[in-house]
Enzyme design. Structure first.
Site, PDB file in Angstrom:
ATOM      1  N   PHE A  58      10.106  -0.737  35.537  1.00  0.00           N
ATOM      2  CA  PHE A  58      10.060   0.445  36.262  1.00  0.00           C
ATOM      3  C   PHE A  58       9.105   0.596  37.581  1.00  0.00           C
ATOM      4  O   PHE A  58       8.595   1.153  37.779  1.00  0.00           O
ATOM      5  CB  PHE A  58       9.641   1.544  35.410  1.00  0.00           C
ATOM      6  CG  PHE A  58      10.767   2.296  35.031  1.00  0.00           C
ATOM      7  CD1 PHE A  58      11.849   1.899  34.126  1.00  0.00           C
ATOM      8  CD2 PHE A  58      11.248   3.557  35.415  1.00  0.00           C
ATOM      9  CE1 PHE A  58      12.994   2.528  33.533  1.00  0.00           C
ATOM     10  CE2 PHE A  58      12.321   4.330  35.072  1.00  0.00           C
ATOM     11  CZ  PHE A  58      13.279   3.583  34.235  1.00  0.00           C
ATOM     12  N   ASP A 116      32.228  21.219  21.149  1.00  0.00           N
ATOM     13  CA  ASP A 116      32.194  21.585  22.604  1.00  0.00           C
ATOM     14  C   ASP A 116      33.004  22.693  23.078  1.00  0.00           C
ATOM     15  O   ASP A 116      34.127  22.826  22.532  1.00  0.00           O
ATOM     16  CB  ASP A 116      32.189  20.271  23.350  1.00  0.00           C
ATOM     17  CG  ASP A 116      31.461  20.273  24.784  1.00  0.00           C
ATOM     18  OD1 ASP A 116      30.583  19.649  24.908  1.00  0.00           O
ATOM     19  OD2 ASP A 116      31.990  21.188  25.636  1.00  0.00           O
ATOM     20  N   ASN A 124       9.287  11.482  30.780  1.00  0.00           N
ATOM     21  CA  ASN A 124      10.034  11.119  32.073  1.00  0.00           C
ATOM     22  C   ASN A 124       9.081  11.485  33.348  1.00  0.00           C
ATOM     23  O   ASN A 124       9.392  10.591  34.416  1.00  0.00           O
ATOM     24  CB  ASN A 124      10.941  12.289  32.224  1.00  0.00           C
ATOM     25  CG  ASN A 124      12.153  11.893  31.376  1.00  0.00           C
ATOM     26  OD1 ASN A 124      12.166  10.673  31.038  1.00  0.00           O
ATOM     27  ND2 ASN A 124      13.283  12.663  31.378  1.00  0.00           N
ATOM     28  N   LEU A 147      17.394   8.599  25.493  1.00  0.00           N
ATOM     29  CA  LEU A 147      18.241   7.569  25.896  1.00  0.00           C
ATOM     30  C   LEU A 147      18.473   7.142  27.198  1.00  0.00           C
ATOM     31  O   LEU A 147      18.314   8.168  28.110  1.00  0.00           O
ATOM     32  CB  LEU A 147      19.503   7.765  24.908  1.00  0.00           C
ATOM     33  CG  LEU A 147      20.487   8.745  25.609  1.00  0.00           C
ATOM     34  CD1 LEU A 147      21.446   8.390  26.622  1.00  0.00           C
ATOM     35  CD2 LEU A 147      21.645   9.146  24.416  1.00  0.00           C
ATOM     36  N   ARG A 148      18.703   6.091  27.604  1.00  0.00           N
ATOM     37  CA  ARG A 148      18.757   5.794  28.991  1.00  0.00           C
ATOM     38  C   ARG A 148      20.818   5.533  29.285  1.00  0.00           C
ATOM     39  O   ARG A 148      21.166   4.961  28.495  1.00  0.00           O
ATOM     40  CB  ARG A 148      18.235   4.329  29.368  1.00  0.00           C
ATOM     41  CG  ARG A 148      16.880   4.425  29.164  1.00  0.00           C
ATOM     42  CD  ARG A 148      16.399   3.070  29.374  1.00  0.00           C
ATOM     43  NE  ARG A 148      16.837   2.216  27.931  1.00  0.00           N
ATOM     44  CZ  ARG A 148      16.792   0.926  27.805  1.00  0.00           C
ATOM     45  NH1 ARG A 148      16.331   0.245  28.594  1.00  0.00           N
ATOM     46  NH2 ARG A 148      17.191   0.521  26.625  1.00  0.00           N
ATOM     47  N   GLU A 149      20.902   6.271  30.365  1.00  0.00           N
ATOM     48  CA  GLU A 149      22.497   5.881  30.626  1.00  0.00           C
ATOM     49  C   GLU A 149      22.531   4.299  30.703  1.00  0.00           C
ATOM     50  O   GLU A 149      21.816   3.540  31.432  1.00  0.00           O
ATOM     51  CB  GLU A 149      23.063   6.734  31.741  1.00  0.00           C
ATOM     52  CG  GLU A 149      22.870   8.148  31.407  1.00  0.00           C
ATOM     53  CD  GLU A 149      23.410   9.094  32.459  1.00  0.00           C
ATOM     54  OE1 GLU A 149      24.206   8.612  33.399  1.00  0.00           O
ATOM     55  OE2 GLU A 149      23.290  10.211  32.540  1.00  0.00           O
ATOM     56  N   CYS A 208      18.377  13.268  35.059  1.00  0.00           N
ATOM     57  CA  CYS A 208      17.216  13.651  34.206  1.00  0.00           C
ATOM     58  C   CYS A 208      15.852  13.727  34.868  1.00  0.00           C
ATOM     59  O   CYS A 208      15.131  14.651  35.202  1.00  0.00           O
ATOM     60  CB  CYS A 208      16.907  12.448  33.212  1.00  0.00           C
ATOM     61  SG  CYS A 208      18.211  12.712  31.822  1.00  0.00           S
ATOM     62  N   ALA A 219      10.966  -1.218  43.441  1.00  0.00           N
ATOM     63  CA  ALA A 219      10.939  -0.550  44.925  1.00  0.00           C
ATOM     64  C   ALA A 219      12.080  -0.362  45.366  1.00  0.00           C
ATOM     65  O   ALA A 219      12.868  -1.324  45.324  1.00  0.00           O
ATOM     66  CB  ALA A 219       9.959  -0.902  45.684  1.00  0.00           C
ATOM     67  N   GLU A 257      15.268  13.354  22.783  1.00  0.00           N
ATOM     68  CA  GLU A 257      16.016  12.315  23.112  1.00  0.00           C
ATOM     69  C   GLU A 257      15.590  11.347  24.232  1.00  0.00           C
ATOM     70  O   GLU A 257      15.361  11.865  25.326  1.00  0.00           O
ATOM     71  CB  GLU A 257      17.633  12.634  23.201  1.00  0.00           C
ATOM     72  CG  GLU A 257      18.478  11.608  23.151  1.00  0.00           C
ATOM     73  CD  GLU A 257      18.513  10.766  22.144  1.00  0.00           C
ATOM     74  OE1 GLU A 257      18.501  10.945  21.015  1.00  0.00           O
ATOM     75  OE2 GLU A 257      18.453   9.268  22.340  1.00  0.00           O
TER      76      GLU A 257
END
Ligand code: UDX
Length: 438
Positions: free
Chosen positions: A254, A31, A213, A151-153, A265, A257, A149
């Site tokens: 998901f 990085d 997404n 992935l969910r946080e 994202c 509400a 990818e």
């Protein structure tokens, strides 16, 4: 065992690097951000992610994981993951490709014959083909694959170690088989565990991520549109979601509400997708995403309106407590946080707003220095005329209305995430209001 590098050690890259080392590979994380590299080398996560630090420390101790700022360190590794960010471009919908381009242009001169570059960043369709020509211009026998990818946080470690699917966007034949074999070795563990694998071309792999997404954002905005209708009709969107969710074709997940989606994202990805479709002449196909975005943003405005309503028509001079600053629970990420957006709007409109969050306060303070902050919900709510629950951390879901009542100036609760039990709060003498519920 594969010797690999992971370029870009943000959320995605740092988790990927540590999880790959845990899977038995030799990994070098690279990085440009020296303090981040130092923190990772010291076994300290630069962000809050449940379980990540344990995997990081274990991988560092195994000797299979290290971090550096030197791109030259890629020599000796055969697979190179590109995990840098693609934020929204300032003032535009399109994705900012600066970091991806810099990573690949920086990497390409160091490639050895037969190396594989693997893109993981979320990119506009067409990027992989463009990057493949940069790679082959520097090293004619090196290949590129696209491996999005998902992935969910908050679940990043679990999603990386046991993904629900793997997608390989492979170069055209005869190179596809070589690239696939190298990726199969990288993902030997999840593949052995039966993880479904989809092998396809570059463009499809890139679109899979944008489509996934977009679908998730659409599901959330769909239920929030139903919430608007429920509000107008005096109906209950939470019960409606339960009822339609029993249909397995629809599904209950998901369909919560509330204040809608934020984070690093969904919003920027649907905007970048619209921008790219426009360039391709397919903008009509994604015109609905503009509406998905608008429904989502309207929820934030509606929340402030509701605050005004329960305060008797004005929030000027009112003391308001906001529970939650992160864009979702189990994260300290405040990018496009709906909670902070609402908090800031109320403060700008004359209220005195005090925000609390179990993990995200340091980040929030940095970006929104004009808001007030408190360490606990009880401290934030002290003397408040109104309390808003805007990020549904478990400790806020289980707050005792009688206990909270002892510190507030007025018993008014706005539940921005439909996370509380309305009758429990009303029975405790609170005015309870939520989005999409009577
Ligand atoms: C998302 C995708 O889920 C993931 O697959 C992709 O790789 C990255 O983007 P993430 O941003 O971590 O992951 O969060 P996610 O769990 O999807 O939640 C996004 C937002 O939607 C949050 O603000 C959350 O509060 C909101 N949300 C989610 C709802 O408002 N209602 C729901 O029913 C679900």
């Amino acid at each position: 065992m594969t010797k690999m590098t992971v370029i870009g050690c943000g959320y995605l890259g740092a988790v990927h690097a540590a999880c790959m080392a845990r899977s038995g590979h030799e990994v070098i994380g690279i990085d440009v951000d020296a303090p981040k590299v130092e923190s990772l080398l010291a076994g300290k996560a630069p962000f809050y992610e449940p379980g990540f630090e344990d995997v990081l420390v274990e991988a560092l101790e195994s000797g299979r994981l290290t971090f550096t700022t030197d791109l030259g360190a890629v020599k000796g590794s055969t697979v190179h993951f590109v995990c840098v960010g693609t934020p929204q471009r300032a003032g535009e919908n399109a994705a900012d490709m600066t970091y991806v381009d810099a990573a690949v242009n920086g990497l390409a001169p160091h490639l050895s014959p037969g190396d594989l570059v693997v893109g993981k960043s979320t990119v506009p369709v067409g990027t992989a083909a463009r990057l493949a020509s940069i790679v082959s211009a520097h090293q004619s026998t090196a290949l590129l694959a696209w491996n999005p990818e998902f992935l969910r946080e908050g679940f990043a470690v679990q999603d990386t170690l046991s993904p629900d699917r793997l997608v390989y966007g492979l170069p055209p034949a005869p190179h596809a088989e070589v690239a696939k074999a190298m990726l199969d070795e990288v993902y030997a563990q999840p593949l052995a565990a039966g993880t479904p694998l989809v092998t396809t071309d570059y463009a499809t792999a890139e679109l899979v991520k944008a489509a996934a997404n977009s679908f998730l954002a659409t599901k959330i905005s769909f239920i929030n549109a139903m919430a608007e209708v429920c509000e107008a009709a005096g109906a209950d969107v939470a019960q409606l979601a339960d009822a339609i969710g029993h249909d397995v074709r629809i599904g209950r997940r998901f369909l919560n509400a509330g204040l809608g989606f934020g984070g690093g994202c969904l919003s920027k990805d649907i905007r970048a997708f619209m921008a790219r479709a426009g360039e391709l002449g397919a903008d009509q196909a994604l015109a609905f995403l503009r509406e998905i975005d608008s429904i989502n943003m309207r929820r934030r405005v509606r929340m402030v309106d509701l605050a005004r309503e329960v305060c008797g028509g004005s929030i000027v001079g009112r003391h308001i407590a906001v529970l939650g600053a992160a864009f979702k629970p189990n994260s300290d990420d405040i990018r496009d946080s709906p909670a902070l957006n609402v908090a800031a709007q109320m403060q700008l409109q004359g209220a005195t707003v005090t925000v609390t969050d179990p993990e995200a306060l340091a980040n929030a303070r940095r970006v929104w220095p004009n808001l007030h902050y408190a360490d606990t919900a009880m401290q934030a709510a002290a003397g408040a005329d109104l309390v808003l629950l805007l990020t549904e951390w478990e400790e806020y879901r289980t707050i005792d209305p009688d206990e909270l009542a002892t510190v507030v100036a007025g018993r008014r609760m706005l539940d921005g995430r439909n996370a509380l039990e309305p009758t429990q709060w009303r029975n405790a003498g609170w005015t309870y209001r939520a989005l999409g519920r009577p």
